[in-house]
Design a protein around this motif. Sequence first.
Motif, mmCIF file in Angstrom:
data_model
loop_
_atom_site.group_PDB
_atom_site.id
_atom_site.type_symbol
_atom_site.label_atom_id
_atom_site.label_comp_id
_atom_site.label_asym_id
_atom_site.label_seq_id
_atom_site.Cartn_x
_atom_site.Cartn_y
_atom_site.Cartn_z
ATOM 1 N N LYS A 1 -4.243 -8.989 -2.446
ATOM 2 C CA LYS A 1 -5.466 -8.670 -1.718
ATOM 3 C C LYS A 1 -5.074 -7.751 -0.573
ATOM 4 O O LYS A 1 -4.164 -8.053 0.185
ATOM 5 C CB LYS A 1 -6.133 -9.933 -1.193
ATOM 6 N N THR A 2 -5.746 -6.620 -0.506
ATOM 7 C CA THR A 2 -5.425 -5.660 0.541
ATOM 8 C C THR A 2 -6.590 -5.549 1.509
ATOM 9 O O THR A 2 -7.746 -5.739 1.137
ATOM 10 C CB THR A 2 -5.127 -4.271 -0.045
ATOM 11 N N ASP A 3 -6.255 -5.239 2.732
ATOM 12 C CA ASP A 3 -7.253 -5.019 3.759
ATOM 13 C C ASP A 3 -7.930 -3.679 3.472
ATOM 14 O O ASP A 3 -7.255 -2.648 3.407
ATOM 15 C CB ASP A 3 -6.569 -4.995 5.130
ATOM 16 N N PRO A 4 -9.249 -3.662 3.272
ATOM 17 C CA PRO A 4 -9.928 -2.407 2.954
ATOM 18 C C PRO A 4 -9.792 -1.348 4.050
ATOM 19 O O PRO A 4 -10.010 -0.174 3.809
ATOM 20 C CB PRO A 4 -11.387 -2.804 2.759
ATOM 21 N N ARG A 5 -9.384 -1.759 5.264
ATOM 22 C CA ARG A 5 -9.210 -0.802 6.360
ATOM 23 C C ARG A 5 -7.803 -0.221 6.387
ATOM 24 O O ARG A 5 -7.516 0.681 7.164
ATOM 25 C CB ARG A 5 -9.508 -1.486 7.697
ATOM 26 N N ASN B 1 -4.375 1.827 5.368
ATOM 27 C CA ASN B 1 -4.100 3.161 4.827
ATOM 28 C C ASN B 1 -3.362 3.033 3.508
ATOM 29 O O ASN B 1 -2.572 2.113 3.310
ATOM 30 C CB ASN B 1 -3.238 3.974 5.803
ATOM 31 N N ASN B 2 -3.596 3.962 2.609
ATOM 32 C CA ASN B 2 -2.878 4.054 1.337
ATOM 33 C C ASN B 2 -2.884 2.752 0.536
ATOM 34 O O ASN B 2 -1.848 2.288 0.064
ATOM 35 C CB ASN B 2 -1.450 4.553 1.560
ATOM 36 N N ILE B 3 -4.056 2.165 0.369
ATOM 37 C CA ILE B 3 -4.222 0.972 -0.463
ATOM 38 C C ILE B 3 -3.718 1.301 -1.867
ATOM 39 O O ILE B 3 -4.005 2.382 -2.387
ATOM 40 C CB ILE B 3 -5.707 0.554 -0.513
ATOM 41 N N PRO B 4 -2.961 0.403 -2.503
ATOM 42 C CA PRO B 4 -2.494 0.689 -3.863
ATOM 43 C C PRO B 4 -3.671 0.991 -4.793
ATOM 44 O O PRO B 4 -4.546 0.153 -4.995
ATOM 45 C CB PRO B 4 -1.777 -0.597 -4.273
ATOM 46 N N SER B 5 -3.685 2.208 -5.293
ATOM 47 C CA SER B 5 -4.807 2.666 -6.107
ATOM 48 C C SER B 5 -4.341 3.791 -7.018
ATOM 49 O O SER B 5 -3.240 4.328 -6.855
ATOM 50 C CB SER B 5 -5.943 3.162 -5.210
ATOM 51 N N ILE B 6 -5.218 4.142 -7.969
ATOM 52 C CA ILE B 6 -4.887 5.216 -8.898
ATOM 53 C C ILE B 6 -6.170 5.902 -9.346
ATOM 54 O O ILE B 6 -7.227 5.267 -9.424
ATOM 55 C CB ILE B 6 -4.078 4.660 -10.103
ATOM 56 N N GLN B 7 -6.072 7.205 -9.579
ATOM 57 C CA GLN B 7 -7.183 8.001 -10.090
ATOM 58 C C GLN B 7 -6.656 8.876 -11.218
ATOM 59 O O GLN B 7 -5.563 9.434 -11.112
ATOM 60 C CB GLN B 7 -7.786 8.924 -9.020
ATOM 61 N N GLY C 1 0.677 1.744 -1.595
ATOM 62 C CA GLY C 1 0.634 0.830 -0.465
ATOM 63 C C GLY C 1 1.266 1.444 0.765
ATOM 64 O O GLY C 1 1.064 0.976 1.874
ATOM 65 N N CYS C 2 2.015 2.507 0.549
ATOM 66 C CA CYS C 2 2.668 3.221 1.644
ATOM 67 C C CYS C 2 2.546 4.727 1.414
ATOM 68 O O CYS C 2 2.013 5.434 2.239
ATOM 69 C CB CYS C 2 4.140 2.815 1.736
ATOM 70 N N ASN C 3 3.068 5.181 0.298
ATOM 71 C CA ASN C 3 3.134 6.610 -0.012
ATOM 72 C C ASN C 3 2.041 7.048 -0.973
ATOM 73 O O ASN C 3 1.543 6.264 -1.778
ATOM 74 C CB ASN C 3 4.495 6.937 -0.625
ATOM 75 N N ARG C 4 1.697 8.324 -0.893
ATOM 76 C CA ARG C 4 0.773 8.941 -1.845
ATOM 77 C C ARG C 4 1.565 9.313 -3.088
ATOM 78 O O ARG C 4 2.705 9.763 -2.994
ATOM 79 C CB ARG C 4 0.132 10.195 -1.244
ATOM 80 N N LEU C 5 0.961 9.132 -4.254
ATOM 81 C CA LEU C 5 1.589 9.429 -5.539
ATOM 82 C C LEU C 5 0.817 10.529 -6.249
ATOM 83 O O LEU C 5 -0.396 10.643 -6.088
ATOM 84 C CB LEU C 5 1.585 8.183 -6.435
ATOM 85 N N MET C 6 1.521 11.310 -7.062
ATOM 86 C CA MET C 6 0.857 12.330 -7.856
ATOM 87 C C MET C 6 1.705 12.655 -9.074
ATOM 88 O O MET C 6 2.917 12.457 -9.068
ATOM 89 C CB MET C 6 0.576 13.595 -7.039
ATOM 90 N N GLY C 7 1.041 13.089 -10.148
ATOM 91 C CA GLY C 7 1.752 13.443 -11.370
ATOM 92 C C GLY C 7 0.765 13.828 -12.451
ATOM 93 O O GLY C 7 -0.389 14.164 -12.184
ATOM 94 N N THR C 8 1.230 13.771 -13.687
ATOM 95 C CA THR C 8 0.402 14.114 -14.836
ATOM 96 C C THR C 8 0.311 12.894 -15.752
ATOM 97 O O THR C 8 1.081 11.951 -15.623
ATOM 98 C CB THR C 8 0.996 15.294 -15.622
ATOM 99 N N TYR C 9 -0.634 12.964 -16.672
ATOM 100 C CA TYR C 9 -0.743 11.911 -17.670
ATOM 101 C C TYR C 9 -1.294 12.489 -18.961
ATOM 102 O O TYR C 9 -1.880 13.575 -18.985
ATOM 103 C CB TYR C 9 -1.627 10.755 -17.182
#
Length: 151
Positions: free
Chosen positions: A52-56, A58-64, A77-85
């Motif tokens: 459970k993460t605090d909605p306030r 920064n950088n909540i573990p997520s993916i788009q 949870g800390c860093n921004r991630l990026m790549g291809t799929y």
Amino acid sequence: MLKKLIAASLIASTLAVVGCTSMPSSTQQAKNLELLQNKTWVMTHIGAVEYKTDPRANNIPSIQFDGNEMRVSGADGCNRLMGTYAVKGNQITLGQMGATQMMCMGTMELAGKYTEALNKVASYQVYEKTLKLLDRHGNVVLQYTSAIQPR
């Protein structure tokens, strides 16, 4: 001879029915892809462990998953991630992922577990507001819920 012919016919028809029902239709695959892409998925579980993460925070573990560019982005949870799929049926391949290199007090362990789980992803299941990323054995490695999208 007749018994062998009947037995062979029964086996062949059984295999045909099982084969047809176990493969998702192209319509179902397109619907799954539509549900997967172009929304924010917020992580709720790594394996069987709920987070459970605090909605306030920064950088909540997520993916788009960007369906136009076939790019994946998010946060651990800390860093921004990026790549291809790439997606083929329910199989998903995450390309080489890049990340920012920030030091975050209190979330580095979570970030490490999240990244480790992402490296195991081989397929996905999506049901309305739930996304499950699975390993090659079909075990859930990450689970998400869709965030409320702004209008």
